[in-house]
Design an enzyme around this catalytic site. Structure first.
Site, PDB file in Angstrom:
ATOM      1  CE  LYS A 131       1.946   4.113  -1.479  1.00 55.34           C
ATOM      2  NZ  LYS A 131       2.388   2.765  -1.781  1.00 55.34           N
ATOM      3  NE  ARG A 132       8.223   4.624   5.973  1.00 54.99           N
ATOM      4  CZ  ARG A 132       8.853   3.668   5.291  1.00 54.99           C
ATOM      5  NH1 ARG A 132       8.410   3.285   4.122  1.00 54.99           N
ATOM      6  NH2 ARG A 132       9.928   3.108   5.778  1.00 54.99           N
TER       7      ARG A 132
END
Length: 160
Positions: A93-94
């Protein structure tokens, strides 16, 4: 082939465990010469020590991406080392917490020969400001020459 959740349920029952092992090889934990190989070795030791009781493994891509192409190779090596029957959940994820956001910023900006000189970060309601500050405050960040607009929206959720 079983779905991820079917495989996870089977593994939990087989080892009577709910333990998901996070594989987060922080540079500062890799000794005097942090490298993709050191990150892989760190994780391989964890896998070897915990596989009898692990329900799943969750390698965090950020801590491999900081090493560029070598990091991607190391991540593949780590995933391949997880014993058959143990599910792997890739954490890619970011817009994450501080240390992970720092690793993403480093992966994006530290090696201009490997990385593009631009980065888009995902601003979540809870973590977005922290992530954006770490990315925009990173020494490798180069603001765009053209103007841009950033809009921060605060949402308060009530459970009453």
């Amino acid at each position: 082939m079983a779905s991820f959740f079917e495989a996870l349920e089977a593994r939990c029952k087989a080892v009577d465990s709910l333990l998901c092992i996070g594989l987060d090889p922080h540079k500062k934990e890799l000794g005097d010469s942090p490298s993709a190989d050191a990150a892989a070795e760190f994780c391989l030791k964890l896998i070897e020590a915990t596989s009898p009781v692990a329900a799943a493994y969750k390698p965090n891509a950020a801590f491999f991406e900081v090493f560029g192409a070598d990091g991607a190779t190391a991540l593949k090596r780590v995933i391949a080392a997880v014993p058959d029957g143990i599910p792997v959940l890739l954490d890619a994820k970011r817009g994450d917490i501080g240390t992970t956001a720092e690793a993403y910023a480093s992966a994006a900006f530290d090696d201009a020969k490997v990385r593009r000189p631009a980065c888009v970060s995902h601003a979540t309601v809870v973590l977005g400001l922290t992530c954006a500050k770490l990315c925009s405050g990173h020494p490798g960040h180069r603001p765009r020459a053209s103007p841009s607009i950033h809009i921060w929206v605060g949402i308060r959720l009530s459970h009453s």
